[in-house]
Scaffold this motif. Structure first.
Motif, PDB file in Angstrom:
ATOM      1  N   MET A  27     103.789 -36.094 103.504  1.00  0.00           N
ATOM      2  CA  MET A  27     102.566 -35.981 102.709  1.00  0.00           C
ATOM      3  C   MET A  27     102.065 -34.544 102.563  1.00  0.00           C
ATOM      4  O   MET A  27     101.012 -34.321 101.967  1.00  0.00           O
ATOM      5  CB  MET A  27     101.459 -36.851 103.304  1.00  0.00           C
ATOM      6  N   GLY A  28     102.797 -33.565 103.112  1.00  0.00           N
ATOM      7  CA  GLY A  28     102.483 -32.173 102.808  1.00  0.00           C
ATOM      8  C   GLY A  28     102.161 -31.246 103.959  1.00  0.00           C
ATOM      9  O   GLY A  28     101.921 -30.060 103.754  1.00  0.00           O
ATOM     10  N   LYS A  29     102.106 -31.748 105.194  1.00  0.00           N
ATOM     11  CA  LYS A  29     101.869 -30.931 106.390  1.00  0.00           C
ATOM     12  C   LYS A  29     100.579 -30.096 106.314  1.00  0.00           C
ATOM     13  O   LYS A  29     100.526 -28.986 106.823  1.00  0.00           O
ATOM     14  CB  LYS A  29     103.066 -30.012 106.680  1.00  0.00           C
ATOM     15  N   ALA A  81      97.207 -34.309 104.729  1.00  0.00           N
ATOM     16  CA  ALA A  81      98.293 -35.079 105.338  1.00  0.00           C
ATOM     17  C   ALA A  81      97.850 -35.666 106.676  1.00  0.00           C
ATOM     18  O   ALA A  81      98.198 -36.809 107.012  1.00  0.00           O
ATOM     19  CB  ALA A  81      99.526 -34.196 105.524  1.00  0.00           C
ATOM     20  N   ALA A  82      97.074 -34.903 107.437  1.00  0.00           N
ATOM     21  CA  ALA A  82      96.550 -35.398 108.714  1.00  0.00           C
ATOM     22  C   ALA A  82      95.589 -36.563 108.486  1.00  0.00           C
ATOM     23  O   ALA A  82      95.569 -37.529 109.261  1.00  0.00           O
ATOM     24  CB  ALA A  82      95.848 -34.270 109.465  1.00  0.00           C
ATOM     25  N   VAL A  83      94.786 -36.484 107.414  1.00  0.00           N
ATOM     26  CA  VAL A  83      93.874 -37.581 107.078  1.00  0.00           C
ATOM     27  C   VAL A  83      94.680 -38.824 106.690  1.00  0.00           C
ATOM     28  O   VAL A  83      94.315 -39.951 107.048  1.00  0.00           O
ATOM     29  CB  VAL A  83      92.912 -37.176 105.949  1.00  0.00           C
ATOM     30  N   PHE A  84      95.781 -38.622 105.979  1.00  0.00           N
ATOM     31  CA  PHE A  84      96.668 -39.742 105.631  1.00  0.00           C
ATOM     32  C   PHE A  84      97.220 -40.412 106.888  1.00  0.00           C
ATOM     33  O   PHE A  84      97.366 -41.634 106.951  1.00  0.00           O
ATOM     34  CB  PHE A  84      97.828 -39.263 104.749  1.00  0.00           C
ATOM     35  N   VAL A  85      97.538 -39.622 107.898  1.00  0.00           N
ATOM     36  CA  VAL A  85      98.049 -40.166 109.163  1.00  0.00           C
ATOM     37  C   VAL A  85      97.003 -41.062 109.817  1.00  0.00           C
ATOM     38  O   VAL A  85      97.305 -42.166 110.290  1.00  0.00           O
ATOM     39  CB  VAL A  85      98.460 -39.027 110.127  1.00  0.00           C
TER      40      VAL A  85
END
Length: 398
Positions: free
Chosen positions: A329-331, A335-339
């Protein structure tokens, strides 16, 4: 002593159980924190009481669950009406990517569940009740596939699935924040200072969103649901004639999805809010009835394998989110929010996913893309895909 309730007495009791659960949920904040539904709270308390009564030979209550199937099918039909390819297209590339990742998670959870069940010399299908049935699917999917698996000889399937779903709701909330926070701090990700306006509701269907009650719109919504259920019954009979095994609601869900996309093409407006509302009401009664009928004594012999399988699923979720979802998701911060979001609905529900994102963005700043993508995948498409993936696994290992 045994008490047998008829259909009206059963529904009256289910109503009492639901509102008692809502009462307890308001007073025990941890239940609200982890988004445990009122029907689950009330139903579990009722089941625990029935367990105590049975072990002490005090009382048993026989329920008439005739309407349980109707409520279950109505709920999943409402899910089918959300499967709009127009919305999928509007969501852009990240919706497709996140949906693919979610589908891979569903498949991996089931492979792990089946493998561990086989290692414990249990029926491989029991492993599905610690996989995507309770984790991605939640209590609703657990209540539909559990009885189906029990009908195939998998003892305790419904009870294990509900226990796993409750575990997932709690663990998904804990895991999401931990994984995302660790990623942000360890990778020193650049966060934002923009915060979401709290006056803007996340969903039009939020329980506090007051709307004008319209008999015509509610009637139209109910009509669309029953129409799809009727067509779905024909589809179900056809698929059963092919020798396939699947829950009865699959045909109705498929019919609803077809109707929805035809209406999108023809620019015919459906009563989306009303269908969603009626589906939510059906889910509440379905879960109340399903939880009330749990046989908790069936968990005694499965306690150790169940604990190990759920711990393994938790590790899988963390590794998948931390090492795969974050990179794909883009690092970056989003991307962290997606995790955090995937941990929420990958082990619990979309409500958990949004709660995880809210907690994270309140601290580090608003992330626009996850708030667009996650509801589309979590509310609209993943339940649809999950049901078909589970059906494939059942037909392979059944």
């Amino acid at each position: 002593m045994e008490i047998k309730l008829d259909i009206f007495e059963t529904m009256a009791l289910a109503t009492i159980v639901f509102y008692f659960g809502a009462y307890i949920r308001k007073r025990i904040k941890v239940l609200e924190k982890y988004c445990i539904p009122s029907a689950v709270v009330g139903g579990m308390i009722f089941s625990i009481l029935m367990l105590i009564f049975k072990l002490n030979s005090i009382l048993t209550i026989s329920l008439d669950t005739t309407l349980q199937q109707v409520f279950m099918t109505a709920f999943f039909t409402s899910i089918g009406y959300t499967a709009s390819f127009r919305l999928l297209k509007q969501g852009g590339v990240k919706v497709i990517i996140f949906l693919i990742l979610s589908t891979i998670l569903v498949i991996t959870q089931n492979i792990l569940g089946v493998s561990l069940a086989s290692a414990f010399k249990l029926n491989p299908l029991l492993g599905l009740t610690t996989g995507s049935i309770p984790l991605v699917g939640g209590h609703g999917t657990s209540g539909s596939f559990g009885p189906l698996l029990e009908g195939m000889g998998v003892k305790g399937a419904t009870t294990v699935a509900f226990a796993s779903a409750t575990f997932g709701l709690v663990m998904g909330s804990i895991l999401g924040g931990f994984a995302a926070k660790t990623l942000i701090e360890r990778n020193k990700l650049k966060t934002v200072k923009e915060y979401r306006d709290k006056t803007i509701p996340v969903s039009d269907f939020h329980q506090d969103n007051e709307a004008v009650l319209s008999h015509k719109k509610l009637m139209n919504g109910a009509a669309w649901i029953f129409l799809a259920m009727g067509i779905g019954a024909i589809i179900t009979k056809f698929m059963e004639g092919l020798g396939l095994t699947f829950p009865s609601y699959i045909g109705a869900m498929l019919a609803a999805a077809i109707i929805k996309n035809i209406c999108d093409l023809r620019k015919v407006k459906l009563e989306d809010k009303e269908i969603e509302t009626l589906g939510g009401i059906s889910l509440s009664f379905f879960l109340s009835l399903a939880l009330m009928g749990l046989k908790l004594w069936e968990l005694f012999d499965l306690a150790l394998p169940l604990i190990i399988m759920l711990i393994a699923q938790t590790i899988l979720m963390f590794v998948f989110g931390y090492y795969i979802v974050f990179r794909v998701m883009g690092k970056d911060y989003e991307a962290a929010v997606f995790v955090s979001a995937l941990s929420g609905f990958g082990m619990g529900s979309t409500a958990n996913a949004v709660a995880n994102m809210d907690a994270l963005t309140d601290k580090y700043g608003f992330a626009k893309t996850p708030y667009l993508v996650v509801p589309i995948v979590g509310c609209l498409f993943i339940d649809f895909i999950n049901s078909f993936v589970i059906t494939i696994f059942i037909n392979i290992f059944g």
